[in-house]
Design a protein around this motif. Sequence first.
Motif, PDB file in Angstrom:
ATOM      1  N   ALA A 130      93.935   3.921  76.533  1.00  0.00           N
ATOM      2  CA  ALA A 130      93.225   5.179  76.316  1.00  0.00           C
ATOM      3  C   ALA A 130      93.756   5.900  75.091  1.00  0.00           C
ATOM      4  O   ALA A 130      92.986   6.372  74.244  1.00  0.00           O
ATOM      5  N   VAL A 131      95.076   5.981  74.963  1.00  0.00           N
ATOM      6  CA  VAL A 131      95.663   6.664  73.803  1.00  0.00           C
ATOM      7  C   VAL A 131      95.379   5.888  72.530  1.00  0.00           C
ATOM      8  O   VAL A 131      95.008   6.461  71.496  1.00  0.00           O
ATOM      9  N   ALA A 132      95.538   4.552  72.579  1.00  0.00           N
ATOM     10  CA  ALA A 132      95.336   3.740  71.385  1.00  0.00           C
ATOM     11  C   ALA A 132      93.913   3.851  70.854  1.00  0.00           C
ATOM     12  O   ALA A 132      93.686   3.982  69.642  1.00  0.00           O
ATOM     13  N   ARG A 133      92.945   3.811  71.736  1.00  0.00           N
ATOM     14  CA  ARG A 133      91.555   3.902  71.292  1.00  0.00           C
ATOM     15  C   ARG A 133      91.202   5.310  70.825  1.00  0.00           C
ATOM     16  O   ARG A 133      90.388   5.491  69.930  1.00  0.00           O
ATOM     17  N   ARG A 134      91.807   6.322  71.479  1.00  0.00           N
ATOM     18  CA  ARG A 134      91.466   7.690  71.102  1.00  0.00           C
ATOM     19  C   ARG A 134      91.938   8.027  69.691  1.00  0.00           C
ATOM     20  O   ARG A 134      91.241   8.719  68.948  1.00  0.00           O
ATOM     21  N   ILE A 135      93.116   7.553  69.306  1.00  0.00           N
ATOM     22  CA  ILE A 135      93.637   7.908  67.986  1.00  0.00           C
ATOM     23  C   ILE A 135      93.230   6.894  66.922  1.00  0.00           C
ATOM     24  O   ILE A 135      93.496   7.112  65.744  1.00  0.00           O
ATOM     25  N   GLY A 136      92.586   5.788  67.315  1.00  0.00           N
ATOM     26  CA  GLY A 136      92.086   4.836  66.335  1.00  0.00           C
ATOM     27  C   GLY A 136      93.162   3.983  65.706  1.00  0.00           C
ATOM     28  O   GLY A 136      93.422   4.082  64.503  1.00  0.00           O
ATOM     29  N   LEU A 137      93.822   3.135  66.505  1.00  0.00           N
ATOM     30  CA  LEU A 137      94.839   2.224  65.987  1.00  0.00           C
ATOM     31  C   LEU A 137      94.192   0.928  65.521  1.00  0.00           C
ATOM     32  O   LEU A 137      93.072   0.603  65.927  1.00  0.00           O
ATOM     33  N   PRO A 138      94.893   0.161  64.687  1.00  0.00           N
ATOM     34  CA  PRO A 138      94.352  -1.143  64.267  1.00  0.00           C
ATOM     35  C   PRO A 138      94.041  -2.016  65.478  1.00  0.00           C
ATOM     36  O   PRO A 138      94.739  -1.979  66.495  1.00  0.00           O
ATOM     37  N   ARG A 139      93.003  -2.827  65.354  1.00  0.00           N
ATOM     38  CA  ARG A 139      92.544  -3.606  66.504  1.00  0.00           C
ATOM     39  C   ARG A 139      93.615  -4.563  67.008  1.00  0.00           C
ATOM     40  O   ARG A 139      93.723  -4.800  68.203  1.00  0.00           O
ATOM     41  N   ARG A 140      94.387  -5.149  66.106  1.00  0.00           N
ATOM     42  CA  ARG A 140      95.404  -6.101  66.558  1.00  0.00           C
ATOM     43  C   ARG A 140      96.481  -5.384  67.378  1.00  0.00           C
ATOM     44  O   ARG A 140      96.980  -5.923  68.368  1.00  0.00           O
ATOM     45  N   VAL A 141      96.843  -4.171  66.991  1.00  0.00           N
ATOM     46  CA  VAL A 141      97.814  -3.394  67.752  1.00  0.00           C
ATOM     47  C   VAL A 141      97.259  -3.077  69.137  1.00  0.00           C
ATOM     48  O   VAL A 141      97.952  -3.192  70.146  1.00  0.00           O
ATOM     49  N   VAL A 142      95.986  -2.685  69.196  1.00  0.00           N
ATOM     50  CA  VAL A 142      95.359  -2.377  70.479  1.00  0.00           C
ATOM     51  C   VAL A 142      95.310  -3.621  71.360  1.00  0.00           C
ATOM     52  O   VAL A 142      95.581  -3.561  72.560  1.00  0.00           O
ATOM     53  N   THR A 143      94.984  -4.767  70.756  1.00  0.00           N
ATOM     54  CA  THR A 143      94.931  -6.013  71.519  1.00  0.00           C
ATOM     55  C   THR A 143      96.293  -6.353  72.115  1.00  0.00           C
ATOM     56  O   THR A 143      96.399  -6.747  73.279  1.00  0.00           O
ATOM     57  N   ILE A 144      97.347  -6.205  71.329  1.00  0.00           N
ATOM     58  CA  ILE A 144      98.696  -6.510  71.817  1.00  0.00           C
ATOM     59  C   ILE A 144      99.087  -5.564  72.944  1.00  0.00           C
ATOM     60  O   ILE A 144      99.647  -5.981  73.967  1.00  0.00           O
ATOM     61  N   LEU A 145      98.797  -4.273  72.784  1.00  0.00           N
ATOM     62  CA  LEU A 145      99.123  -3.304  73.830  1.00  0.00           C
ATOM     63  C   LEU A 145      98.334  -3.590  75.109  1.00  0.00           C
ATOM     64  O   LEU A 145      98.878  -3.506  76.221  1.00  0.00           O
ATOM     65  N   GLU A 146      97.050  -3.908  74.956  1.00  0.00           N
ATOM     66  CA  GLU A 146      96.235  -4.248  76.125  1.00  0.00           C
ATOM     67  C   GLU A 146      96.769  -5.490  76.823  1.00  0.00           C
ATOM     68  O   GLU A 146      96.929  -5.516  78.057  1.00  0.00           O
ATOM     69  N   GLY A 147      97.035  -6.530  76.046  1.00  0.00           N
ATOM     70  CA  GLY A 147      97.520  -7.769  76.629  1.00  0.00           C
ATOM     71  C   GLY A 147      98.863  -7.593  77.308  1.00  0.00           C
ATOM     72  O   GLY A 147      99.096  -8.097  78.420  1.00  0.00           O
ATOM     73  N   GLU A 148      99.763  -6.863  76.651  1.00  0.00           N
ATOM     74  CA  GLU A 148     101.076  -6.609  77.253  1.00  0.00           C
ATOM     75  C   GLU A 148     100.930  -5.862  78.572  1.00  0.00           C
ATOM     76  O   GLU A 148     101.541  -6.222  79.590  1.00  0.00           O
ATOM     77  N   SER A 149     100.119  -4.821  78.581  1.00  0.00           N
ATOM     78  CA  SER A 149      99.989  -3.981  79.773  1.00  0.00           C
ATOM     79  C   SER A 149      99.314  -4.710  80.924  1.00  0.00           C
ATOM     80  O   SER A 149      99.524  -4.356  82.088  1.00  0.00           O
ATOM     81  N   LEU A 150      98.492  -5.700  80.618  1.00  0.00           N
ATOM     82  CA  LEU A 150      97.844  -6.466  81.675  1.00  0.00           C
ATOM     83  C   LEU A 150      98.787  -7.478  82.320  1.00  0.00           C
ATOM     84  O   LEU A 150      98.770  -7.680  83.530  1.00  0.00           O
ATOM     85  N   VAL A 151      99.618  -8.121  81.496  1.00  0.00           N
ATOM     86  CA  VAL A 151     100.446  -9.221  81.997  1.00  0.00           C
ATOM     87  C   VAL A 151     101.806  -8.747  82.486  1.00  0.00           C
ATOM     88  O   VAL A 151     102.397  -9.342  83.394  1.00  0.00           O
ATOM     89  N   ASN A 152     102.327  -7.651  81.903  1.00  0.00           N
ATOM     90  CA  ASN A 152     103.700  -7.265  82.262  1.00  0.00           C
ATOM     91  C   ASN A 152     103.836  -6.796  83.706  1.00  0.00           C
ATOM     92  O   ASN A 152     104.930  -6.811  84.271  1.00  0.00           O
ATOM     93  N   ASP A 153     102.713  -6.365  84.314  1.00  0.00           N
ATOM     94  CA  ASP A 153     102.795  -5.958  85.719  1.00  0.00           C
ATOM     95  C   ASP A 153     103.253  -7.125  86.595  1.00  0.00           C
ATOM     96  O   ASP A 153     104.010  -6.926  87.562  1.00  0.00           O
ATOM     97  N   ALA A 154     102.780  -8.331  86.275  1.00  0.00           N
ATOM     98  CA  ALA A 154     103.190  -9.494  87.056  1.00  0.00           C
ATOM     99  C   ALA A 154     104.689  -9.729  86.930  1.00  0.00           C
ATOM    100  O   ALA A 154     105.384  -9.975  87.933  1.00  0.00           O
ATOM    101  N   THR A 155     105.224  -9.647  85.720  1.00  0.00           N
ATOM    102  CA  THR A 155     106.660  -9.841  85.514  1.00  0.00           C
ATOM    103  C   THR A 155     107.460  -8.796  86.273  1.00  0.00           C
ATOM    104  O   THR A 155     108.462  -9.109  86.932  1.00  0.00           O
TER     105      THR A 155
END
Length: 633
Positions: A130-155
């Motif tokens: 939500a924060v990344a999209r609201r402030i307009g970050l580069p797409r690759r940064v948003v992708t990494i943050l999304e991917g990290e936040s989805l998978v790290n819960d399992a770890t």
Amino acid sequence: MELALTLVVIVAAVIVIAGLSGRIGVPAPLALIVVGIGASYITFITEPVLTPDVVLYGLLPPLLYAAAVRTSLVDFRANTTSILALSVGLVLFTAAGVGLVTWWLIPVPFAVAFALGAVVAPPDAVAATAVARRIGLPRRVVTILEGESLVNDATALVSLRTAIAAFAVAGTGAGAHAAEQVTLGSVALDFGWAVVGGIGFGVLVALVVGLIRRNFTDPAIDTSLSFIVPFVAFLPAEHYGSSGVLAVVVAGLLLGHKSPVVQTAASRLSERINWASVQFLLENAVFLMIGLQMRRIVGDVANSGLGWDRVVVLTLAVLVAVVVLRPLYVFPTRLLFSRFDKGVSPTSRPYAHSAIISWAGMRGVVTLAAAFTLPQETPYRGVLVWIAMVVTVGTLLVQGTTLPLLARWLRVRGPDPREDALQEATILQASVSAGLKALEECDESDPEVVETLRSRAENRTNIVWERLGQGREGAETPSETYRRMRMTMLEAERRELLRIRDGGLADQEVLAHVMDQLDIEESMLDRIEDRTSALRDEPMLPVERAEDECQHLADHHDRFVAPTSPHGCEECLRDGTTWVHLRLCLDCGHVGCCDSSTEKHADAHFHETGHPVMRSFEPGESWRWCFVDNQLG
């Protein structure tokens, strides 16, 4: 009645608070937690029961699925190395670091301290995105943050489960050797099965649901099916000891990737709208309800026997550790592993992007839910839950509110919307060309139908091209004129439909179907208008030279040609016609009008002379177009 009233009040509060927070620029999760904390001290408000099972089994699966189904599988695979380095390595690094700080400051077994570290380690997918999209970050940064936040819960959850097991073994008096076996020997096996089993269940669910969707095209059935997908993936995986989180994420990624193939357009639209509503209500309701637990949590801390001075020191130490450990890990690992990811731009700024990623560590639902799963016999359990609450609020407050300032200071910005429009036009041009080619192969004897289809296809592309230039001052583009006139027609058509409905002159189901068609068309026109207005306010950034551009574009890359008619389209000025946007031939300097213009003189010039490349002659634009290869440069 009490349960129904409670649900209504929670939903109403979520709608009001989230709506107001958006207007004043405060993150909705933070506002909801603060309001919940304040409401918890109002005597006549009953604290809703929020058990770990409700959050982990009832709320977490749909929230993860809603985020995963919107995540690009292609982008996820392109950044797999960075995502795994953060979602696995950083979680373990943070859990160990926080565990050492906690173990040093209060008298608890290291297994309990490590459990707290696992609780506060994973950033939240919803908050980060939500924060990344609201402030307009580069797409690759948003992708990494999304991917990290989805998978790290399992770890984090697997680490927490292992730490609790180690504490339980030690508590039974089985000895240090047994505890060591749990914390060392079983960790690799548990984690391996969590990953393999979670991925396996996720793939299986995606395959089965995909087969079902091919045979059911009704949007209501398809959307209803999507509501049970996260639970069908999560519950069996958890039952057999693997990661339900990974199962949901994998199922969501695969189904989102395959949706254009296995779903109808109506089903995709219905699912997108319904899941947006579900996600909004669930994620915000969780934050509100967590805040309502505060009075009880404070009471548990007061009865812990540690004393508030010691609790405050420990809480601040954990919060600082969570914030500091992330950049200590991110900077070296990002520089080491980012080179293995695909699609990294040569003009990217690794230090600036690493700074943004290291500061985007807002905690959320998983941290709060995981804290409640700590067994009741855990030493200082109330204090540990309090720390998880403070870390969640603190990271949302400190990092969530200052991340936009950091992005501006580092001059990190999202993708240029005008460059996006260029890519959209190029992609649409290729798609339309394929459609026109298929049209030519059709055995159709009605030339009027063929011409109508051809005209509509070309207009779709022209609408995108028209958004790019400023056009003549005070003049509408053809698509803007069409939109204005069509909106007037739709308003009149809707008034007539309402007159027919109110008079009972037609069947209501038939009227509803016609009204739906008008609504869909109007929503599309509104969307185009909004994107056009936003685009015109953005300056055009220089277009980088593409490595795979065609030979014609490469030959004309740095070519400068003086315009033969600097004040407008040569033929339009001669014939008294009107142009929309201007194009400059990079071989002879001829200035012609675009395909949205009535006469299409730029296109006609290419067919007359064979000069392959022209560029935009609009202020601030530098893109080029090859007529031969239909490629943008």
